[in-house]
Design a protein around this motif. Structure first.
Motif, mmCIF file in Angstrom:
data_model
loop_
_atom_site.group_PDB
_atom_site.id
_atom_site.type_symbol
_atom_site.label_atom_id
_atom_site.label_comp_id
_atom_site.label_asym_id
_atom_site.label_seq_id
_atom_site.Cartn_x
_atom_site.Cartn_y
_atom_site.Cartn_z
ATOM 1 N N MET A 60 0.804 -1.221 0.000
ATOM 2 C CA MET A 60 0.000 0.000 0.000
ATOM 3 C C MET A 60 0.844 1.281 0.000
ATOM 4 O O MET A 60 0.422 2.318 0.488
ATOM 5 C CB MET A 60 -1.008 0.005 1.147
ATOM 6 N N GLU A 61 2.035 1.199 -0.640
ATOM 7 C CA GLU A 61 2.828 2.401 -0.851
ATOM 8 C C GLU A 61 2.221 3.159 -2.026
ATOM 9 O O GLU A 61 1.725 2.569 -2.971
ATOM 10 C CB GLU A 61 4.281 2.065 -1.208
ATOM 11 N N VAL A 62 2.282 4.481 -1.960
ATOM 12 C CA VAL A 62 1.787 5.291 -3.068
ATOM 13 C C VAL A 62 2.634 4.994 -4.302
ATOM 14 O O VAL A 62 3.870 4.914 -4.221
ATOM 15 C CB VAL A 62 1.812 6.793 -2.714
ATOM 16 N N GLU A 63 1.980 4.820 -5.437
ATOM 17 C CA GLU A 63 2.650 4.529 -6.718
ATOM 18 C C GLU A 63 3.502 5.724 -7.131
ATOM 19 O O GLU A 63 2.977 6.784 -7.480
ATOM 20 C CB GLU A 63 1.611 4.223 -7.787
ATOM 21 N N ALA A 64 4.817 5.548 -7.086
ATOM 22 C CA ALA A 64 5.749 6.634 -7.389
ATOM 23 C C ALA A 64 5.645 7.106 -8.840
ATOM 24 O O ALA A 64 5.911 8.268 -9.132
ATOM 25 C CB ALA A 64 7.172 6.196 -7.069
ATOM 26 N N ASP A 65 5.265 6.217 -9.745
ATOM 27 C CA ASP A 65 5.182 6.558 -11.173
ATOM 28 C C ASP A 65 3.755 6.833 -11.623
ATOM 29 O O ASP A 65 3.431 6.653 -12.800
ATOM 30 C CB ASP A 65 5.771 5.416 -12.006
ATOM 31 N N PHE A 66 2.911 7.281 -10.728
ATOM 32 C CA PHE A 66 1.496 7.457 -11.047
ATOM 33 C C PHE A 66 1.289 8.380 -12.247
ATOM 34 O O PHE A 66 0.563 8.033 -13.185
ATOM 35 C CB PHE A 66 0.722 7.972 -9.827
ATOM 36 N N ILE A 67 1.911 9.530 -12.247
ATOM 37 C CA ILE A 67 1.721 10.491 -13.341
ATOM 38 C C ILE A 67 2.257 9.917 -14.649
ATOM 39 O O ILE A 67 1.608 10.027 -15.701
ATOM 40 C CB ILE A 67 2.371 11.850 -13.009
ATOM 41 N N HIS A 68 3.398 9.281 -14.598
ATOM 42 C CA HIS A 68 3.948 8.637 -15.801
ATOM 43 C C HIS A 68 2.965 7.593 -16.336
ATOM 44 O O HIS A 68 2.722 7.521 -17.546
ATOM 45 C CB HIS A 68 5.301 8.008 -15.486
ATOM 46 N N LYS A 69 2.395 6.799 -15.449
ATOM 47 C CA LYS A 69 1.458 5.763 -15.876
ATOM 48 C C LYS A 69 0.186 6.372 -16.476
ATOM 49 O O LYS A 69 -0.379 5.815 -17.419
ATOM 50 C CB LYS A 69 1.131 4.825 -14.713
ATOM 51 N N LEU A 70 -0.265 7.503 -15.954
ATOM 52 C CA LEU A 70 -1.408 8.200 -16.572
ATOM 53 C C LEU A 70 -1.098 8.512 -18.030
ATOM 54 O O LEU A 70 -1.911 8.252 -18.920
ATOM 55 C CB LEU A 70 -1.702 9.518 -15.847
ATOM 56 N N ARG A 71 0.078 9.062 -18.260
ATOM 57 C CA ARG A 71 0.464 9.451 -19.626
ATOM 58 C C ARG A 71 0.622 8.239 -20.530
ATOM 59 O O ARG A 71 0.195 8.260 -21.683
ATOM 60 C CB ARG A 71 1.725 10.299 -19.583
ATOM 61 N N VAL A 72 1.212 7.167 -19.998
ATOM 62 C CA VAL A 72 1.372 5.935 -20.782
ATOM 63 C C VAL A 72 0.006 5.378 -21.194
ATOM 64 O O VAL A 72 -0.154 4.861 -22.305
ATOM 65 C CB VAL A 72 2.178 4.879 -19.980
ATOM 66 N N GLU A 73 -0.984 5.516 -20.333
ATOM 67 C CA GLU A 73 -2.336 5.022 -20.611
ATOM 68 C C GLU A 73 -3.136 5.968 -21.505
ATOM 69 O O GLU A 73 -4.314 5.744 -21.767
ATOM 70 C CB GLU A 73 -3.097 4.773 -19.304
ATOM 71 N N GLY A 74 -2.517 7.050 -21.957
ATOM 72 C CA GLY A 74 -3.182 7.964 -22.876
ATOM 73 C C GLY A 74 -4.070 9.004 -22.220
ATOM 74 O O GLY A 74 -4.899 9.629 -22.882
ATOM 75 N N VAL A 75 -3.906 9.205 -20.934
ATOM 76 C CA VAL A 75 -4.668 10.243 -20.237
ATOM 77 C C VAL A 75 -3.868 11.533 -20.362
ATOM 78 O O VAL A 75 -2.774 11.661 -19.819
ATOM 79 C CB VAL A 75 -4.902 9.871 -18.753
ATOM 80 N N GLU A 76 -4.429 12.475 -21.128
ATOM 81 C CA GLU A 76 -3.735 13.717 -21.453
ATOM 82 C C GLU A 76 -4.123 14.830 -20.474
ATOM 83 O O GLU A 76 -5.243 14.847 -19.956
ATOM 84 C CB GLU A 76 -4.082 14.145 -22.878
ATOM 85 N N PRO A 77 -3.206 15.791 -20.253
ATOM 86 C CA PRO A 77 -3.491 16.879 -19.312
ATOM 87 C C PRO A 77 -4.749 17.692 -19.629
ATOM 88 O O PRO A 77 -5.358 18.255 -18.733
ATOM 89 C CB PRO A 77 -2.236 17.759 -19.392
ATOM 90 N N GLU A 78 -5.161 17.730 -20.906
ATOM 91 C CA GLU A 78 -6.359 18.509 -21.261
ATOM 92 C C GLU A 78 -7.651 17.680 -21.197
ATOM 93 O O GLU A 78 -8.745 18.218 -21.366
ATOM 94 C CB GLU A 78 -6.195 19.136 -22.643
ATOM 95 N N ASP A 79 -7.547 16.374 -20.954
ATOM 96 C CA ASP A 79 -8.742 15.523 -20.846
ATOM 97 C C ASP A 79 -9.533 15.842 -19.580
ATOM 98 O O ASP A 79 -8.975 16.342 -18.598
ATOM 99 C CB ASP A 79 -8.348 14.028 -20.774
ATOM 100 N N LYS A 80 -10.814 15.525 -19.611
ATOM 101 C CA LYS A 80 -11.614 15.537 -18.387
ATOM 102 C C LYS A 80 -11.382 14.181 -17.727
ATOM 103 O O LYS A 80 -11.674 13.143 -18.311
ATOM 104 C CB LYS A 80 -13.093 15.738 -18.686
#
Length: 139
Positions: A60-80
């Protein structure tokens, strides 16, 4: 965006997911939760939840690469981006981090997937995605 992350009712999230091609649901629960508790079923609208653990099971450690994984999954900064967890705590934390990294339209799904506990200590009977009657699957 400020540290105040807007809460959105599950049914309103469902409508946004149906009508806005840039709307994404990011489920930040753990792998066991996805498998054993269930997950939103968005197949009827041609989408799937983006699954990235906020806290990595079992430690249950916080995922250190969370933001990187968002981007890898195609979640863009301008998306809702609508963040989901069990009750709304982890998803709010994930949304705050995303906002700090340039995501401009982040939201927390009110009461999460299962919602708060009822008088008997059970989840899923009071509020949340499941209780709202929205599509979900298990297993």
């Amino acid at each position: 965006m400020s540290e105040d992350i807007p809460n959105v009712q599950p049914k309103d999230v469902w409508e946004a997911l149906k009508t806005d091609p840039s709307a994404k649901l990011v489920d930040v629960r753990t792998t066991p939760e996805w498998s054993f508790v269930g997950q939103p079923d968005m197949s009827s609208i041609g989408k799937a939840p983006v699954r990235i653990q906020w806290q990595v099971y079992p430690g249950m450690e916080v995922e250190a690469d969370f933001i990187h994984k968002l981007r890898v999954e195609g979640v863009e900064p301008e998306d809702k981006v609508y963040f989901l967890c069990r009750s709304g705590v982890r998803s709010t934390a994930a949304a705050k981090l995303a906002a700090q990294h340039g995501y401009t339209q982040v939201f927390n799904i009110e009461d999460g997937f299962e919602g708060p506990k009822d008088e008997q200590g059970h989840r899923g009977t009071v509020a949340g995605w499941k209780r709202s009657g929205l599509p979900w699957s298990q297993g």
